[in-house]
Motif scaffolding. Structure first.
Motif, PDB file in Angstrom:
ATOM      1  N   GLY A 230       6.587  33.714  21.857  1.00 56.10           N
ATOM      2  CA  GLY A 230       6.867  33.585  20.417  1.00 56.10           C
ATOM      3  C   GLY A 230       6.048  34.560  19.590  1.00 56.10           C
ATOM      4  N   PRO A 231       5.486  34.082  18.446  1.00 63.55           N
ATOM      5  CA  PRO A 231       4.773  35.000  17.563  1.00 63.55           C
ATOM      6  C   PRO A 231       3.438  35.460  18.143  1.00 63.55           C
ATOM      7  CG  PRO A 231       4.577  32.753  16.763  1.00 63.55           C
ATOM      8  CD  PRO A 231       5.521  32.712  17.926  1.00 63.55           C
ATOM      9  N   ASN A 232       3.029  34.861  19.281  1.00 61.46           N
ATOM     10  CA  ASN A 232       1.755  35.254  19.891  1.00 61.46           C
ATOM     11  C   ASN A 232       1.892  36.533  20.697  1.00 61.46           C
ATOM     12  OD1 ASN A 232       0.388  32.684  19.183  1.00 61.46           O
ATOM     13  ND2 ASN A 232       2.119  31.912  20.383  1.00 61.46           N
ATOM     14  N   ARG A 233       3.115  36.955  20.913  1.00 64.12           N
ATOM     15  CA  ARG A 233       3.327  38.143  21.736  1.00 64.12           C
ATOM     16  C   ARG A 233       4.358  39.034  21.077  1.00 64.12           C
ATOM     17  NH1 ARG A 233       5.629  38.323  27.881  1.00 64.12           N
ATOM     18  NH2 ARG A 233       5.032  40.468  28.285  1.00 64.12           N
ATOM     19  N   ILE A 234       3.987  40.254  20.805  1.00 66.04           N
ATOM     20  CA  ILE A 234       4.957  41.159  20.195  1.00 66.04           C
ATOM     21  C   ILE A 234       5.524  42.033  21.307  1.00 66.04           C
ATOM     22  CG2 ILE A 234       5.195  43.139  18.639  1.00 66.04           C
ATOM     23  CD1 ILE A 234       2.991  41.746  16.948  1.00 66.04           C
TER      24      ILE A 234
END
Ligand code: SAM
Length: 308
Positions: A230-234
């Motif tokens: 999710g937003p923890n990994r781009i």
């Protein structure tokens, strides 16, 4: 003479002594509070980079004994040891270290802070770019800790050096706080690059999980980056350009690609103007390069060779 006359002229230094603050910086936090009311409804707070302790004093004096149900929790951290203060839990440690962050988090026992303040400053080297970079890293370390302890809606206040690359920091802060303001208290000298970011209404991206994975800050992190979601990994898209008819850049091809045509040498379109190997070419051309001279033969080949 020089020092005492300066002391007399610096009104905040004088006032700090008169009012019993450990440092003149106390007025910076007091003036930020006057403007932003950051102490409102605060009962749990972290003071990062707290020594000698004037901000902790302000917090202790302002938050304790105000007919509250329970005493506030004030956790102060610094590399330096600090004399005790009433109602302040002290940790001596480096805020860029995961172990210090874990110790702070441990004191909250699953509860969350209403406010995190950080007046962190490195020992300035006088090299502005380096000082700004280190200060930015301190701020990011403080932000990292903040994401672990601050409650949604909470406030983060931190010293910032307004150098030429400061907008990058603003964008990073804006990911977590919808309202970011730069405050310059009157007690902060105009000649100083320092200011304070007041970040309000902590709202991490949906699904954000705090982690201590900033490899710039601490090389001993234990996060498997591939497991982040999710937003923890781009994830940046990877696109291979050119189809299979294009040459393979890892392969070696014969000089004669086309059976009808001989290989034709083409000089570089624009040779280097002053290549670093120019001297070596000249020496080689004129047979002036140092030659390997074997002075001693050993069983291990030319171990004893040296250049003459
Ligand atoms: N707010 C304090 C007060 O009012 O007394 C003054 C803070 S002083 C300007 C900056 C502090 O940052 C110093 O005491 C220094 O030891 C601390 N500091 C710098 N780097 C640090 C780090 N990596 N971890 C913890 N503290 C740090």
């Amino acid at each position: 003479m020089g020092r005492s006359s300066k002391d007399k002229r610096d009104i905040y230094y004088r006032l700090a002594k008169e009012e019993g603050w450990r440092a003149r910086s106390a007025f910076k936090l007091l003036q930020i509070n006057e403007e932003f009311n950051i102490f409102k409804d605060v009962s749990k707070v972290v003071d990062l980079c707290a020594a000698p302790g004037s901000w902790s004093q302000v917090l202790s004096r302002r938050l304790r004994g105000q007919d509250r149900e329970a005493d506030p929790k004030i956790v102060a951290v610094d590399l330096q040891a600090m004399a005790p203060l009433p109602g302040v839990i002290q940790i001596q440690g480096d805020i860029t270290k995961v172990s210090t962050a874990m110790e702070i988090i441990g004191h909250f026992e699953g509860e969350q802070a209403d406010l995190v303040v950080c007046d962190g400053a490195p020992d300035v080297t006088g090299l502005h770019d380096l000082d700004e970079y280190i200060q930015a890293q301190l701020l990011l370390a403080a932000l990292n800790i903040t994401t672990h302890v601050l409650k949604p809606g909470g406030t983060f206040v931190a010293k910032i050096f307004r150098g030429k690359d400061v907008t990058l920091l603003y964008s990073q802060l804006k990911i977590f706080f919808p309202k970011v303001t730069i405050a310059k208290p009157r007690s902060s000298r105009n000649s100083s690059i320092e200011a304070f970011v007041v970040c309000e209404n902590y709202s991490p991206p949906v699904g954000y999980k705090p982690n201590m994975s900033n490899p710039l800050l601490d090389h001993h992190y234990d996060v498997d980056f591939n497991s982040l979601e999710g937003p923890n990994r781009i994830i940046v898209p990877f696109l291979a350009c050119g189809d299979l008819s294009a040459f393979d850049s890892d392969k070696t091809y014969p000089l004669k690609l086309d059976s009808d045509k001989d290989y034709e040498y083409h000089p570089p379109t624009q040779p280097p103007i002053k290549p670093p190997y120019e001297t070596a070419c000249y020496l080689k051309k004129n047979d002036m390069l140092a030659k390997l001279k074997k002075t001693q033969q050993t069983n291990e080949g030319d171990k004893g060779a040296h250049y003459a």
